[in-house]
Design a protein around this motif. Structure first.
Motif, PDB file in Angstrom:
ATOM      1  N   TRP A   3      -4.911  -3.906 -10.715  1.00  0.00           N
ATOM      2  CA  TRP A   3      -3.995  -2.827 -10.298  1.00  0.00           C
ATOM      3  C   TRP A   3      -3.805  -2.811  -8.795  1.00  0.00           C
ATOM      4  CZ3 TRP A   3      -1.768  -2.001 -14.595  1.00  0.00           C
ATOM      5  CH2 TRP A   3      -2.483  -1.950 -15.795  1.00  0.00           C
ATOM      6  N   VAL A   4      -4.676  -3.526  -8.084  1.00  0.00           N
ATOM      7  CA  VAL A   4      -4.448  -3.714  -6.658  1.00  0.00           C
ATOM      8  C   VAL A   4      -4.937  -5.129  -6.324  1.00  0.00           C
ATOM      9  CG1 VAL A   4      -6.632  -2.526  -6.193  1.00  0.00           C
ATOM     10  CG2 VAL A   4      -5.049  -2.950  -4.316  1.00  0.00           C
ATOM     11  N   MET A   5      -4.174  -5.780  -5.485  1.00  0.00           N
ATOM     12  CA  MET A   5      -4.419  -7.190  -5.234  1.00  0.00           C
ATOM     13  C   MET A   5      -4.431  -7.429  -3.727  1.00  0.00           C
ATOM     14  SD  MET A   5      -2.177 -10.203  -6.951  1.00  0.00           S
ATOM     15  CE  MET A   5      -3.093 -11.088  -8.195  1.00  0.00           C
ATOM     16  N   PRO A   6      -5.523  -7.970  -3.150  1.00  0.00           N
ATOM     17  CA  PRO A   6      -6.813  -8.219  -3.781  1.00  0.00           C
ATOM     18  C   PRO A   6      -7.511  -6.909  -4.152  1.00  0.00           C
ATOM     19  CG  PRO A   6      -6.953  -8.493  -1.419  1.00  0.00           C
ATOM     20  CD  PRO A   6      -5.520  -8.260  -1.719  1.00  0.00           C
ATOM     21  N   LEU A   7      -8.581  -7.053  -4.883  1.00  0.00           N
ATOM     22  CA  LEU A   7      -9.201  -5.864  -5.480  1.00  0.00           C
ATOM     23  C   LEU A   7      -9.712  -4.878  -4.438  1.00  0.00           C
ATOM     24  CD1 LEU A   7     -11.108  -7.581  -8.435  1.00  0.00           C
ATOM     25  CD2 LEU A   7      -8.941  -6.322  -8.512  1.00  0.00           C
ATOM     26  N   ASN A   8     -10.100  -5.409  -3.277  1.00  0.00           N
ATOM     27  CA  ASN A   8     -10.602  -4.522  -2.216  1.00  0.00           C
ATOM     28  C   ASN A   8      -9.655  -4.503  -1.026  1.00  0.00           C
ATOM     29  OD1 ASN A   8     -13.148  -3.811  -3.528  1.00  0.00           O
ATOM     30  ND2 ASN A   8     -13.584  -6.003  -3.311  1.00  0.00           N
ATOM     31  N   ALA A   9      -8.384  -4.485  -1.322  1.00  0.00           N
ATOM     32  CA  ALA A   9      -7.382  -4.554  -0.261  1.00  0.00           C
ATOM     33  C   ALA A   9      -7.627  -3.495   0.807  1.00  0.00           C
ATOM     34  CB  ALA A   9      -5.987  -4.380  -0.855  1.00  0.00           C
ATOM     35  N   ASP A  10      -7.468  -3.889   2.068  1.00  0.00           N
ATOM     36  CA  ASP A  10      -7.686  -2.938   3.165  1.00  0.00           C
ATOM     37  C   ASP A  10      -6.520  -1.949   3.239  1.00  0.00           C
ATOM     38  OD1 ASP A  10      -5.567  -4.280   4.336  1.00  0.00           O
ATOM     39  OD2 ASP A  10      -6.872  -5.582   5.522  1.00  0.00           O
ATOM     40  N   TYR A  11      -6.681  -0.945   4.101  1.00  0.00           N
ATOM     41  CA  TYR A  11      -5.678   0.117   4.152  1.00  0.00           C
ATOM     42  C   TYR A  11      -4.308  -0.423   4.525  1.00  0.00           C
ATOM     43  CZ  TYR A  11      -3.138   4.317   5.238  1.00  0.00           C
ATOM     44  OH  TYR A  11      -2.188   5.311   5.245  1.00  0.00           O
ATOM     45  N   HIS A  12      -4.302  -1.347   5.498  1.00  0.00           N
ATOM     46  CA  HIS A  12      -3.014  -1.879   5.928  1.00  0.00           C
ATOM     47  C   HIS A  12      -2.257  -2.467   4.739  1.00  0.00           C
ATOM     48  CE1 HIS A  12       0.003  -3.784   8.396  1.00  0.00           C
ATOM     49  NE2 HIS A  12      -0.190  -4.898   7.711  1.00  0.00           N
ATOM     50  N   ARG A  13      -2.977  -3.208   3.925  1.00  0.00           N
ATOM     51  CA  ARG A  13      -2.304  -3.826   2.776  1.00  0.00           C
ATOM     52  C   ARG A  13      -1.920  -2.777   1.723  1.00  0.00           C
ATOM     53  NH1 ARG A  13      -4.999  -7.827   5.030  1.00  0.00           N
ATOM     54  NH2 ARG A  13      -3.814  -9.762   5.215  1.00  0.00           N
ATOM     55  N   ARG A  14      -2.818  -1.837   1.480  1.00  0.00           N
ATOM     56  CA  ARG A  14      -2.488  -0.815   0.461  1.00  0.00           C
ATOM     57  C   ARG A  14      -1.285   0.027   0.887  1.00  0.00           C
ATOM     58  NH1 ARG A  14      -6.706   2.666   0.453  1.00  0.00           N
ATOM     59  NH2 ARG A  14      -8.043   1.454   1.831  1.00  0.00           N
ATOM     60  N   SER A  15      -1.123   0.174   2.205  1.00  0.00           N
ATOM     61  CA  SER A  15       0.020   0.965   2.666  1.00  0.00           C
ATOM     62  C   SER A  15       1.274   0.097   2.806  1.00  0.00           C
ATOM     63  CB  SER A  15      -0.310   1.673   3.987  1.00  0.00           C
ATOM     64  OG  SER A  15      -0.562   0.722   4.995  1.00  0.00           O
ATOM     65  N   HIS A  16       1.160  -1.158   2.433  1.00  0.00           N
ATOM     66  CA  HIS A  16       2.348  -2.015   2.379  1.00  0.00           C
ATOM     67  C   HIS A  16       2.531  -2.615   0.995  1.00  0.00           C
ATOM     68  CE1 HIS A  16       2.028  -1.533   6.713  1.00  0.00           C
ATOM     69  NE2 HIS A  16       3.315  -1.871   6.763  1.00  0.00           N
ATOM     70  N   THR A  17       1.889  -1.970   0.016  1.00  0.00           N
ATOM     71  CA  THR A  17       2.002  -2.416  -1.371  1.00  0.00           C
ATOM     72  C   THR A  17       2.832  -1.392  -2.127  1.00  0.00           C
ATOM     73  OG1 THR A  17      -0.128  -3.507  -1.288  1.00  0.00           O
ATOM     74  CG2 THR A  17       0.675  -2.883  -3.465  1.00  0.00           C
ATOM     75  N   TRP A  18       3.946  -1.832  -2.666  1.00  0.00           N
ATOM     76  CA  TRP A  18       4.866  -0.879  -3.281  1.00  0.00           C
ATOM     77  C   TRP A  18       4.597  -0.703  -4.766  1.00  0.00           C
ATOM     78  CZ3 TRP A  18       5.736  -1.824   1.527  1.00  0.00           C
ATOM     79  CH2 TRP A  18       6.489  -0.912   2.274  1.00  0.00           C
ATOM     80  N   LEU A  19       4.579   0.575  -5.188  1.00  0.00           N
ATOM     81  CA  LEU A  19       4.492   0.872  -6.619  1.00  0.00           C
ATOM     82  C   LEU A  19       5.881   1.194  -7.143  1.00  0.00           C
ATOM     83  CD1 LEU A  19       1.295   3.101  -6.619  1.00  0.00           C
ATOM     84  CD2 LEU A  19       1.516   0.826  -7.628  1.00  0.00           C
ATOM     85  N   ASP A  20       6.513   2.164  -6.485  1.00  0.00           N
ATOM     86  CA  ASP A  20       7.882   2.520  -6.862  1.00  0.00           C
ATOM     87  C   ASP A  20       8.800   1.990  -5.770  1.00  0.00           C
ATOM     88  OD1 ASP A  20      10.374   3.963  -7.120  1.00  0.00           O
ATOM     89  OD2 ASP A  20       9.341   5.308  -8.512  1.00  0.00           O
ATOM     90  N   PHE A  21       9.553   0.952  -6.118  1.00  0.00           N
ATOM     91  CA  PHE A  21      10.348   0.278  -5.091  1.00  0.00           C
ATOM     92  C   PHE A  21      11.451   1.172  -4.552  1.00  0.00           C
ATOM     93  CE2 PHE A  21       8.723  -3.281  -7.703  1.00  0.00           C
ATOM     94  CZ  PHE A  21       7.995  -3.931  -6.721  1.00  0.00           C
ATOM     95  N   GLN A  22      12.168   1.808  -5.456  1.00  0.00           N
ATOM     96  CA  GLN A  22      13.332   2.565  -5.005  1.00  0.00           C
ATOM     97  C   GLN A  22      12.932   3.763  -4.152  1.00  0.00           C
ATOM     98  OE1 GLN A  22      16.297   5.384  -7.302  1.00  0.00           O
ATOM     99  NE2 GLN A  22      16.563   3.299  -8.003  1.00  0.00           N
ATOM    100  N   ASN A  23      11.912   4.483  -4.593  1.00  0.00           N
ATOM    101  CA  ASN A  23      11.520   5.697  -3.884  1.00  0.00           C
ATOM    102  C   ASN A  23      10.483   5.440  -2.799  1.00  0.00           C
ATOM    103  OD1 ASN A  23      13.242   7.407  -5.107  1.00  0.00           O
ATOM    104  ND2 ASN A  23      11.729   8.472  -6.350  1.00  0.00           N
ATOM    105  N   ASP A  24      10.156   4.182  -2.561  1.00  0.00           N
ATOM    106  CA  ASP A  24       9.202   3.840  -1.507  1.00  0.00           C
ATOM    107  C   ASP A  24       7.856   4.537  -1.689  1.00  0.00           C
ATOM    108  OD1 ASP A  24      10.465   1.942   0.103  1.00  0.00           O
ATOM    109  OD2 ASP A  24      11.699   3.461   1.071  1.00  0.00           O
ATOM    110  N   VAL A  25       7.314   4.463  -2.878  1.00  0.00           N
ATOM    111  CA  VAL A  25       5.972   4.996  -3.093  1.00  0.00           C
ATOM    112  C   VAL A  25       4.997   3.829  -3.067  1.00  0.00           C
ATOM    113  CG1 VAL A  25       4.444   6.297  -4.597  1.00  0.00           C
ATOM    114  CG2 VAL A  25       6.884   6.848  -4.501  1.00  0.00           C
TER     115      VAL A  25
END
Lengths: 415, 997
Positions: B503-525
């Protein structure tokens, strides 16, 4: 409670938003509270908030069978207005409207109250007369409304079609200080403020029974155990009849589905709220860009929180006729809620046959706009045990006495 | 770059090129393309900007789940915003423009928002813009509104038309893939009447891309088409499932071939006894940093474009996967001569057949690895990789121009869920699927929806096909039909290795990556937004959705919901099924409001009811007033006359000579049967059973609460029959009110009611010359002796069959003549002709109102408003003292109703002679406890009386009848205070001499 501000946001941004606290605690219920409020919707939470703020009563639990704000608070079309005809209605709705004006500051939570103005269209001579009567009444009630001409309507709502072949627009009742607010935020803002005052908001906790002794309430049975209380307030909208039954009395109301829908978001095209009661539909545009659309209730009783398609169809027809451009928009989502409707279409804020048990229900299709006023008035009723000026006319006894507060008498029946 | 391949393309026809424009640039595609495939074929990967940060976005999917490729389409009255390019079939001359950017798609100022992204975390706007108070309305909100929204607002009316269509079937199959076709075949073979609908323009669904079902699909389609009781429809999407087996379908008739004058969309209203949803599954994106970059695409979408449209989204494609299915894309790309430099597989040692095939073809597989980031801004240029357990420090970078991502599949369970069906969580496949034990229930309490194929969690081709057939057979059996277990090739043994939920890649992704990983593309979530929501206590999935806007975009979470839910459940340390889904609501994808409104627009918006004399009014200068569905003449202005002048002329002429009123809209209900009198005695406050045949009586009807709801004249036709006249507005609801009591309460009373309103034309002949006119036509004795006031008679007038009622609502000598509707126009014409030399003029509703107000007659809806009892109106004489009961009697005995201090009917005359404002209130000294002005009365009707040449009004005033002569203040909304004296409400002919001649 840590205050929200632009400064706090900037500070948190620099440390990856790791310092934000929970907006509200999720505690286990204690054994006993001074007041238990059933229902963590807008009205229940506002009641709790004003019990604390106005009356210093903070040993309060708000129990909720689902998630807070998940009933009609999170399902309505967010319209706020107070241009009611009858004195008691105008008083409580205007109280609510004025509290909305400062709610973001009072709660330190941006509920996005947007006083963009509400027009109620008149499309028959009968409706013209009804709204002119309301305008006269409002002037004496201290509610700021004005009858406006079709040209003024068009200026405020360029996308409207004034000259529909069936019901040309003959004018409207304009309340410039009405508008909309972010419905979820109202519940969340109250929940955060209540939690900060030390109140317990207990979600996923369904009331299964009501305890009493010697004609007075002593507590509630819940899925999280027994909770004792000195006073009980029932604020559960569509489930009021079921809860009253547990307390051993019946209510003069019915539960019916009410539906709403939104379009896909588009760029701003409508700045005010428009209600068209002759054809039964109302519409505003959310800050996100969706056209937010509502209509009348379904004709049958039900608790499903969904309704029948033909009602949606009737509402959409009415609004396509009123705003022809929306024909080329698409319905993104439709949903429903359960509303409790009384015989005179006015709410009940009342003592009950069970001692120390109070009820706030029957807001029908128009509860959202009343939330802060309702909470203010209900808190006074619960704290003092007797109705104050805002609730005096809304007692259960009015049905026995024939002292109705009928709002459908003005042309508009939709809230 | 993305480009068209030299050969192939299952769905396109290269002999039929289609040109279209995108942002003003003319491009080429082929018949059979979607707008998305044509754009990709023309190397247009950048197709839009996201909602919040205005990030550059490319096509990510190939179907209804597409969140990015939304277009402003068409022009003028055919313009439409937010059209999904992936489901838009290409046609010659199509005009598309990308959305949500300024000044252009390539250079968008709004993209500066990204720089402030750290401050725009989930729910930031709830925490700021609070001070100063006025700033929200005047500054922040306008700015937010302007930046939000997607497509442009259409302008003006819709140039297209729409229609509704009704279908009643035994079994509705939603989805025309292999599973749906098998389901339809199984149900139809068992004898069921079947409708099978498919949202796209072709049968077969994914099967032709992913498996080799081509020949079976063709055979099934041919066989079904040949069956009598099977209907098959393409371009018809299931939209929503409702209670009682009601299903809406959305048929896009003309979106692919616009043609003015023909319906664009058709809304199907389907009543199905059983619904089989074979709606497939939707692939999930993987959550890694930069997964929203143009060129990152669902693996399945990529092979769709290659196989169906011969479009290669990239030349060098890296696959990121957590399952075997993604390898299908690798093999497909290789088969089409495209490069796959690398597969990043989150699993260690993937051993499925598909992976093995890829490996055998020389593809490098980095197993146990993750995508750590994506290079490129408006187009992918490379991908960074790191170990799956890492936090994101890239160990390698591979150049590529496309990334295929495959995160597993989610069954489309919408149609199972719309009406209350419950779901179960499949741990191995990591998806929700229908809980067969808890289906949506129909009116008999039995399940009426089942899923087949991938929608039921049977994701593998052969398994899905078989599951579809079974679902069809089960639906037939639920109808009591005999359905054999469907035959067909047995599913192959499971050839795919298990998926690894990531559900997150890599599994221990740092904050920078988690805040640049999109779940909802259109709404920028982003992933970090959902984690923040959980941290702040928005723990319910509904709270998280609403706080972050996850799943609220136009795709309604088709791509994002499960991924977001998994992140939330992880943050809460709860299981995914424990957290649960948000509610699935109709429609499946957005449907046009035009299609919902259907044909009901403009003149056909609501039925128009026309009296038999409608055309005459129309031809004689009528000024209409809408009254319910009727149009009634308000007045008949002559040339050079204002409406008001016309009204005054009509009043005076009726008083002085002769007026003619079309009263046909008046409700006319026949109440007949041995208990009719007893029934009417309960309905009316006064006694009706004592009425003699040949006589009329005015009566009042109250509701259970005692309030006056209708009034009118009842005529006794014979011993058992009464003709009840209601107000025009009351005809339908009074009839319903009667039936309510007869059917629900007094079901054993022998009474029959019929609404005859439209069977008769009714014409009021009013004025001093009324009798003369009727006598001129002849045929009956109209003398006061033979036809006295409140009498009625049947007979011929001037050769017309009539029923004449001697009743008056104007105070003048008046005959209301009813003729069969078909003779109404002719009779009216005759009256007009014969009355000319008697000074006859027709008059409208406003003159009617003034005439009655001058006489002090109440009007339902004016003097009454649902809070008024007859006693308030001085109508005690019409309330029987003898009857033990009538509807409203008990209510009228309640304390508030018998309170002597009620507002009661009086007349009002301004001191100045001016007309009182409508709806004005009379003030009383002081203010009430809520600081509202005290009041003591209000105006209920107010007119200028041409007869008395002054303003007259009726009103309800506290203890009014006891306060004759007192002067009250009525503040107007114009700031003026009107002073009016309380007088008798009968202003004209108090003795009633004029009507009684």
């Amino acid at each position: 409670m840590r205050r929200y501000s632009a400064f706090a946001i900037a500070k948190e941004a620099l440390r990856h938003n790791t310092g934000w606290q929970k907006a509200w605690r999720s505690p286990a219920p204690r054994k006993k509270y001074d007041v238990v409020i059933v229902g963590a919707g807008g009205h229940g939470l506002a009641t709790a908030y004003h019990l604390g703020k106005n009356h210093g009563i903070t040993n309060v639990a708000v129990v909720e069978k689902g998630w807070l704000g998940g009933g009609n608070t999170g399902r309505n079309t967010t319209i706020i207005r107070s241009n009611y005809l009858q004195d008691p209605s105008a008083a409580i709705y205007e109280k609510a409207r004025s509290l909305y004006e400062t709610m973001s500051q009072d709660l330190n939570y941006n509920v996005m109250f947007s006083p963009r103005g509400v027009i109620m269209l008149a499309q028959t001579h009968h409706e013209v007369r009804g709204y002119q009567r309301t305008a006269h009444a409002n002037a004496l009630q201290g509610v700021d409304t004005r009858w406006i001409s079709p040209a003024e309507v068009k200026k405020l709502v360029p996308i409207i079609n004034l000259d529909g072949p069936r019901y040309p627009v003959l004018g409207g009742l304009w309340q410039a200080r009405g508008g909309t607010a972010r419905h979820d935020a109202v519940a969340w803002g109250y929940a955060r403020a209540c939690s900060a005052m030390g109140m317990d908001i207990i979600q996923q906790c369904e009331v299964t029974g009501i305890d009493s002794a010697e004609g007075k309430v002593t507590g509630v049975q819940t899925t999280k155990g027994q909770i004792a209380c000195d006073k009980l307030a029932m604020v559960v909208a569509g489930n009021s009849g079921l809860l009253a039954e547990m307390a051993g009395f019946r209510l003069p109301l019915e539960t019916v589905p009410l539906q709403a829908l939104v379009s896909e978001p588009i760029k701003p095209c409508m700045d005010v709220v428009v209600m068209a009661n002759t054809v039964h539909g109302y519409m505003s545009q959310s800050d996100k860009g969706e056209m937010v659309i509502g209509g009348g209730t379904d004709g049958h009783n039900g608790y499903t929180q969904r309704g029948s398609f033909h009602h949606v169809e009737e509402t959409v027809r009415a609004l396509v006729e009123t705003f022809p451009m929306i024909s080329r928009l698409k319905m993104l989502r439709q949903w429903g809620g359960n509303v409790d409707v009384t015989g005179d279409r006015s709410p009940i804020l009342s003592k009950t046959p069970l001692g120390n048990c109070f009820i706030n229900c029957g807001w029908g299709t128009g509860g959202f706009k009343a939330i802060p006023g309702s909470g203010w008035a209900m808190a006074e009723l619960v704290a003092k045990g007797e109705p104050g000026p805002l609730t005096a006319e809304f007692g259960l006894n009015r049905f026995r006495e024939g002292r109705f507060i009928d709002e459908s008498v003005a042309a508009g029946v939709a809230h | 770059m993305s480009q068209r391949l030299a050969t192939g393309g299952r769905l396109i026809d290269r002999s039929q090129p289609r040109s279209f424009t995108f942002n003003g640039k003319t491009l080429q595609g082929y018949a059979g393309d979607t707008l998305a495939s044509a754009l990709l074929g023309a190397d247009q990967m950048l197709v839009g900007r996201s909602f919040k940060y205005h990030r550059p976005r490319g096509v990510v999917a190939s179907g209804a789940e597409e969140p990015n490729a939304l277009m402003n389409m068409g022009e003028g009255e055919l313009f439409e915003p937010n059209q999904r390019a992936t489901t838009t079939e290409l046609f010659e001359g199509l005009i598309a423009r990308s959305q949500n950017h300024w000044p252009s798609l390539d250079y968008d100022i709004g993209a500066l928002n990204q720089l402030a992204a750290p401050f725009f975390s989930a729910g930031f706007y709830y925490k700021t813009f609070i001070h100063p108070r006025a700033a929200w309305k005047h500054l922040f909100e306008p700015f937010i509104r302007k930046s939000a929204g997607l497509g442009q607002a259409p302008k003006g009316a819709d140039g297209d038309i729409y229609e509704h269509y009704y279908a009643h079937v035994d079994v509705l199959v939603i989805g025309g893939g292999i599973a749906g076709l098998r389901a339809a075949h199984a149900a139809a073979s068992a004898g069921a009447r079947v409708l099978v609908i498919e949202q796209s323009a072709t049968w077969g669904g994914r099967a032709p891309v992913d498996d080799d079902f081509a020949s079976e699909i063709n055979a099934l389609v041919a066989e079904l088409a040949a069956m009598d009781d099977v209907q098959m429809r393409l371009r018809l999407m299931g939209a929503g499932v409702y209670d009682h087996g009601f299903v809406t379908g959305y048929e896009r008739l003309r979106d692919h071939a616009p043609k003015p004058g023909a319906p664009r969309h058709r809304l199907w209203k389907i009543r199905a006894q059983q619904v089989v949803s074979c709606t497939g599954a939707i692939e999930r994106p993987l959550s890694f940093a930069g997964n929203d970059r143009p060129g990152v695409m669902l693996a399945s979408a990529m092979r769709d474009y290659v196989v169906n449209h011969a479009v290669a989204p990239g030349q060098r494609t890296v696959l990121v996967t957590n399952n075997d299915d993604g390898y299908r894309t690798v093999l497909c790309l290789l088969d089409h001569g495209l490069e796959v430099p690398l597969v990043i597989d989150a699993r260690r040692n993937p051993e499925g057949t598909l992976a093995a095939k890829a490996r055998a073809r020389g593809v490098t597989i980095r197993d146990g690895y993750a995508a750590a980031g994506v290079r490129g801004t408006k187009r992918v240029t490379g991908i960074e990789i790191c170990p799956i357990e890492g936090s994101g420090g890239a160990v390698d970078t591979v150049e590529c121009d496309a990334v295929a991502m495959s995160g597993g599949w989610s069954p489309v369970v919408h149609f199972y869920s719309h009406c209350g069906g419950k779901l179960l969580w499949d741990e191995a496949g990591a998806f929700f699927y229908p809980d067969a034990a808890k289906p949506p229930l129909n009116q008999s309490g039995a399940g009426f929806v089942r899923c087949g194929g991938a929608a039921n969690g049977a994701l593998q081709g052969a398994e899905a096909a078989q599951c579809g057939g079974q679902a069809g057979a089960e639906a037939a059996r639920a109808l009591g039909l005999t359905a054999p277990v469907p035959s067909g090739p047995a599913p192959e043994p499971q050839a795919e290795a298990p998926l690894m939920p990531v559900w997150v890649m890599p599994l221990n992704a740092d904050y920078h990556r988690r805040s640049h990983t999109w779940l909802d593309f259109q709404n920028d979530v982003k992933l970090s937004d959902v984690q923040l929501a959980a941290r702040e206590g928005y723990e319910s999935v509904e709270h998280t959705k609403r706080y972050t806007t996850l799943g609220m975009a136009t795709d309604q979470g088709k791509l994002s919901n499960i991924n977001g839910l998994a992140v939330l459940s992880d943050a809460l340390d709860a299981s995914i099924p424990q957290v649960g889904t948000t509610t699935f609501r109709p429609p499946y994808t957005p449907i046009s409001l035009g299609s919902i409104a259907g044909e009901a627009r403009g003149d056909t918006f609501q039925p128009l009811r026309r009296t038999p004399m409608h055309d005459w009014h129309e031809a004689n200068g009528v000024h209409w007033e809408p009254v319910g569905h009727w149009r009634r003449p308000y007045a008949y202005p002559r040339s050079g006359e204002t409406v008001e002048q016309a009204v005054h002329r009509e009043v005076k002429n009726t008083r002085e000579a002769l007026g003619l009123l079309d009263a046909s809209t008046l409700g006319k209900i026949l109440v007949t049967g041995p208990d009719a009198g007893k029934f009417l005695d309960m309905l009316y406050t006064n006694m009706m059973s004592s009425l003699k045949p040949g006589r009329c009586r005015y009566g009042l009807m109250c509701n259970e609460n005692g309030f006056l709801m209708d009034d009118g004249v009842v005529a006794r036709l014979d011993e058992n029959s009464f003709l009840v006249h209601t107000t025009s507005g009351g005809a339908e609801h009074i009839h319903a009110h009667m039936e309510d009591w007869l059917q629900c309460e007094w079901w054993d009373w022998q009474v029959h009611t019929v609404n005859l309103t439209e069977e008769y034309a009714q014409i009021a002949v009013v004025g001093p010359h009324a009798r003369k006119l009727l006598e001129k036509l002849g045929g009956m004795d109209f003398s006061a002796e033979n036809l006295p006031f409140m009498g009625w008679a049947e007979g011929q007038i001037g050769g017309f069959d009539t029923r004449v009622f001697r009743i008056s609502f104007s105070g003048e000598l008046s005959f209301e003549v009813a003729v069969p509707a078909a003779q109404g126009a002719a009779f009216w014409d005759r009256l007009v002709k014969e009355g000319a030399d008697l000074g006859l003029m027709p008059y409208g509703t406003e003159a009617l109102h003034i005439l009655r107000a001058e006489k002090g007659f109440i009007m339902i809806g004016d003097e009454t408003d649902g809070t008024v009892i007859p006693q308030d109106l001085g109508l005690h004489w019409a309330i029987s003292k003898k009857k033990t009961d009538y509807l409203g009697k008990r209510a009228q005995e309640r304390p508030h109703m018998t309170d002597p201090a009620r507002w009661k009917l009086v007349g009002l005359e301004t001191i100045s002679g001016a007309v009182l404002p409508d709806g004005a209130y009379a003030t009383a000294p002081g203010y009430n406890a809520n600081d509202q002005r005290n009041t003591q009365g209000r105006v209920t009707s107010t007119y200028y009386s041409p007869t008395l040449e002054r303003g007259i009004a009726m009103g309800l005033v506290l203890n009014g009848p006891d306060r004759m002569g007192e002067v009250l203040n009525f503040p107007g909304t114009n700031g003026q205070i009107y002073r009016a004296r309380i007088v008798d409400p009968v202003f004209y002919d108090k003795e009633g001499a004029k009507q009684n001649v």
